[in-house]
Design a protein around this motif. Sequence first.
Motif, PDB file in Angstrom:
ATOM      1  N   UNK A 288       2.899 -60.767 -38.668  1.00  0.00           N
ATOM      2  CA  UNK A 288       3.959 -59.838 -39.521  1.00  0.00           C
ATOM      3  C   UNK A 288       3.128 -58.358 -39.692  1.00  0.00           C
ATOM      4  N   UNK A 289       2.156 -58.243 -39.762  1.00  0.00           N
ATOM      5  CA  UNK A 289       1.362 -57.169 -40.133  1.00  0.00           C
ATOM      6  C   UNK A 289       1.357 -56.330 -38.606  1.00  0.00           C
ATOM      7  N   UNK A 290       0.924 -57.274 -37.552  1.00  0.00           N
ATOM      8  CA  UNK A 290       0.899 -56.601 -36.312  1.00  0.00           C
ATOM      9  C   UNK A 290       2.227 -56.149 -36.048  1.00  0.00           C
ATOM     10  N   UNK A 291       3.308 -56.712 -36.290  1.00  0.00           N
ATOM     11  CA  UNK A 291       4.529 -56.292 -35.816  1.00  0.00           C
ATOM     12  C   UNK A 291       4.893 -54.747 -36.520  1.00  0.00           C
ATOM     13  N   UNK A 292       4.524 -54.913 -37.819  1.00  0.00           N
ATOM     14  CA  UNK A 292       4.544 -53.547 -38.456  1.00  0.00           C
ATOM     15  C   UNK A 292       3.961 -52.532 -38.022  1.00  0.00           C
ATOM     16  N   UNK A 293       2.509 -52.774 -37.674  1.00  0.00           N
ATOM     17  CA  UNK A 293       1.695 -51.763 -37.604  1.00  0.00           C
ATOM     18  C   UNK A 293       2.260 -51.326 -35.806  1.00  0.00           C
ATOM     19  N   UNK A 294       2.372 -52.031 -35.148  1.00  0.00           N
ATOM     20  CA  UNK A 294       2.991 -51.574 -33.936  1.00  0.00           C
ATOM     21  C   UNK A 294       4.341 -50.763 -34.126  1.00  0.00           C
ATOM     22  N   UNK A 295       5.031 -50.995 -34.926  1.00  0.00           N
ATOM     23  CA  UNK A 295       6.437 -50.187 -35.219  1.00  0.00           C
ATOM     24  C   UNK A 295       5.736 -48.773 -35.808  1.00  0.00           C
ATOM     25  N   UNK A 296       4.484 -48.781 -36.609  1.00  0.00           N
ATOM     26  CA  UNK A 296       4.040 -47.442 -37.033  1.00  0.00           C
ATOM     27  C   UNK A 296       3.381 -46.624 -35.756  1.00  0.00           C
ATOM     28  N   UNK A 297       2.657 -47.312 -35.119  1.00  0.00           N
ATOM     29  CA  UNK A 297       2.137 -46.815 -33.722  1.00  0.00           C
ATOM     30  C   UNK A 297       3.331 -46.143 -32.746  1.00  0.00           C
ATOM     31  N   UNK A 298       4.355 -46.872 -32.647  1.00  0.00           N
ATOM     32  CA  UNK A 298       5.483 -46.575 -31.773  1.00  0.00           C
ATOM     33  C   UNK A 298       6.189 -45.270 -32.368  1.00  0.00           C
ATOM     34  N   UNK A 299       6.246 -45.099 -33.718  1.00  0.00           N
ATOM     35  CA  UNK A 299       6.623 -43.855 -34.336  1.00  0.00           C
ATOM     36  C   UNK A 299       5.767 -42.814 -34.163  1.00  0.00           C
ATOM     37  N   UNK A 300       4.514 -43.210 -34.426  1.00  0.00           N
ATOM     38  CA  UNK A 300       3.502 -41.959 -34.143  1.00  0.00           C
ATOM     39  C   UNK A 300       3.548 -41.345 -32.748  1.00  0.00           C
ATOM     40  N   UNK A 301       3.482 -42.390 -31.647  1.00  0.00           N
ATOM     41  CA  UNK A 301       3.550 -41.960 -30.339  1.00  0.00           C
ATOM     42  C   UNK A 301       5.008 -41.500 -30.231  1.00  0.00           C
ATOM     43  N   UNK A 302       5.869 -41.793 -30.421  1.00  0.00           N
ATOM     44  CA  UNK A 302       7.207 -40.896 -30.164  1.00  0.00           C
ATOM     45  C   UNK A 302       7.119 -39.561 -30.618  1.00  0.00           C
ATOM     46  N   UNK A 303       6.387 -39.238 -31.761  1.00  0.00           N
ATOM     47  CA  UNK A 303       6.510 -38.027 -32.491  1.00  0.00           C
ATOM     48  C   UNK A 303       5.518 -37.003 -31.661  1.00  0.00           C
ATOM     49  N   UNK A 304       4.367 -37.670 -31.271  1.00  0.00           N
ATOM     50  CA  UNK A 304       3.356 -37.164 -30.469  1.00  0.00           C
ATOM     51  C   UNK A 304       4.131 -36.536 -29.114  1.00  0.00           C
ATOM     52  N   UNK A 305       4.889 -37.579 -28.608  1.00  0.00           N
ATOM     53  CA  UNK A 305       5.513 -37.081 -27.336  1.00  0.00           C
ATOM     54  C   UNK A 305       6.606 -35.870 -27.607  1.00  0.00           C
ATOM     55  N   UNK A 306       7.418 -35.922 -28.543  1.00  0.00           N
ATOM     56  CA  UNK A 306       8.198 -34.709 -28.956  1.00  0.00           C
ATOM     57  C   UNK A 306       7.221 -33.468 -29.205  1.00  0.00           C
ATOM     58  N   UNK A 307       6.157 -33.598 -29.657  1.00  0.00           N
ATOM     59  CA  UNK A 307       5.422 -32.358 -29.876  1.00  0.00           C
ATOM     60  C   UNK A 307       4.656 -31.885 -28.406  1.00  0.00           C
ATOM     61  N   UNK A 308       4.299 -32.854 -27.747  1.00  0.00           N
ATOM     62  CA  UNK A 308       3.491 -32.320 -26.777  1.00  0.00           C
ATOM     63  C   UNK A 308       4.128 -32.349 -25.280  1.00  0.00           C
ATOM     64  N   UNK A 309       5.255 -32.814 -25.112  1.00  0.00           N
ATOM     65  CA  UNK A 309       6.314 -32.675 -23.954  1.00  0.00           C
ATOM     66  C   UNK A 309       6.262 -31.451 -23.297  1.00  0.00           C
ATOM     67  N   UNK A 310       6.162 -30.529 -24.030  1.00  0.00           N
ATOM     68  CA  UNK A 310       6.481 -29.161 -23.529  1.00  0.00           C
ATOM     69  C   UNK A 310       5.226 -28.536 -22.992  1.00  0.00           C
ATOM     70  N   UNK A 311       3.926 -28.965 -23.562  1.00  0.00           N
ATOM     71  CA  UNK A 311       2.900 -28.526 -23.057  1.00  0.00           C
ATOM     72  C   UNK A 311       1.829 -29.268 -22.000  1.00  0.00           C
ATOM     73  N   UNK A 312       2.271 -30.538 -21.827  1.00  0.00           N
ATOM     74  CA  UNK A 312       1.316 -31.382 -21.183  1.00  0.00           C
ATOM     75  C   UNK A 312       2.178 -32.069 -19.890  1.00  0.00           C
ATOM     76  N   UNK A 313       1.898 -32.164 -18.696  1.00  0.00           N
ATOM     77  CA  UNK A 313       2.598 -32.637 -17.532  1.00  0.00           C
ATOM     78  C   UNK A 313       3.048 -34.312 -17.865  1.00  0.00           C
ATOM     79  N   UNK A 314       4.065 -34.555 -17.760  1.00  0.00           N
ATOM     80  CA  UNK A 314       4.497 -35.739 -17.952  1.00  0.00           C
ATOM     81  C   UNK A 314       3.604 -37.011 -17.797  1.00  0.00           C
ATOM     82  N   UNK A 315       3.082 -37.116 -16.425  1.00  0.00           N
ATOM     83  CA  UNK A 315       2.025 -38.143 -15.990  1.00  0.00           C
ATOM     84  C   UNK A 315       0.973 -38.220 -16.788  1.00  0.00           C
ATOM     85  N   UNK A 316       0.510 -36.935 -16.911  1.00  0.00           N
ATOM     86  CA  UNK A 316      -0.719 -37.175 -17.965  1.00  0.00           C
ATOM     87  C   UNK A 316      -0.468 -37.572 -19.311  1.00  0.00           C
TER      88      UNK A 316
END
Length: 361
Positions: free
Chosen positions: A71-99
């Motif tokens: 259950x904790x793994x499921x929760x932490x993966x959700x936290x990681x997914x949220x953090x990854x999505x937010x990073x994607x929103x911030x960095x997508x204008x500055x970093x090439x998609x593949x990188x």
Amino acid sequence: MRPIIFTAVLILMQLFTFGLGRSLQWLFAPLIGKSARRILMIGAFVITNCLIFGLLLQLGHAVFRWTAVWMVLLLFVMYAALATFLLHLVLRRFVRPQVLARCLRAFAPFFVAALFGLALYNAYTPTVRYQTVTINKKLERPVRIATASDFHLGILFGARQLDKFTAIMNREKPDIILLPGDIMDDNVEAYRAENMQPHFAKIRAPLGVYATLGNHDLFGHQREIYEEIEKAGITVLANRAVETGGIIVAGRNDDIDKNRPSAAEILNGQDTSKPVFLLDHRPTQIEEHARLPIDVQVSGHVHNGQIAPANLIVRTLYRLHYGHEKIGNSHFFTSSGYGFWGIPLRLGSQSEVWIIDVKGS
């Protein structure tokens, strides 16, 4: 209420399992094909539901602990997914998609691992919190209380943590030590197997060390638990009060004990013009106790939720789910606990000891 809670948890686990499956599919997309990605999703659901069935069939503590870890793994993966999505929103204008995709695929598992590392650190690394209070009674000199709840002594929390607690007590030099319940983790098997008694017996204070019994001390092994705590030189206040150094110290069993007296009944016949310290495992009756001549009450049980966002949930269940509050002339403390329940992980809470300096009026 319990069927409703169980149903809500069951639904959340299915949703979080779907999130885990999708996260794994995204993570390994460059390396595996569609059929393998489908197997990842199916495998996640198989593990979740096998563990749920294991709990329903009451297959033992091992199944419970593995379910909790999952259950904790499921929760932490959700936290990681949220953090990854937010990073994607911030960095997508500055970093090439593949990188960016490669970087985020490296970041996500690192973030999950970091959460587990932090949670493990919080569970085994106690912090000391300090509070000074003034009571409406006379004291010849200030009294220093050390309080720690919820040791849950067992296979995952034992002699080493007791020695660490003793070192804190030797450094802080309290006058009295109060341990408000859940001393053992359901029974004394691991306590005896690891020979924890010599380590427990090192805990000493000039005015004594006092404990009361929490819900995990009352699951059918209360007699053995009571005796083992007393053998370590610690006084168990199971619905009774004593006087030490001009202070009344009272303790109540957890409310799983349906025959326990009220705090008023325990204090009946005591000289409550003297300072009164109460150990009550659950902080469920503090408004009632604020009308009694109780000066300091220490509680635990709630663990401050142990793993966020459970801390937000317990906040709605208890007036004082964590910390210190003065109500009338009484001071109430609810600790997040020195040990942990189930698994050695804490996020949004930390293993702790409270040092309370009590001054007289």
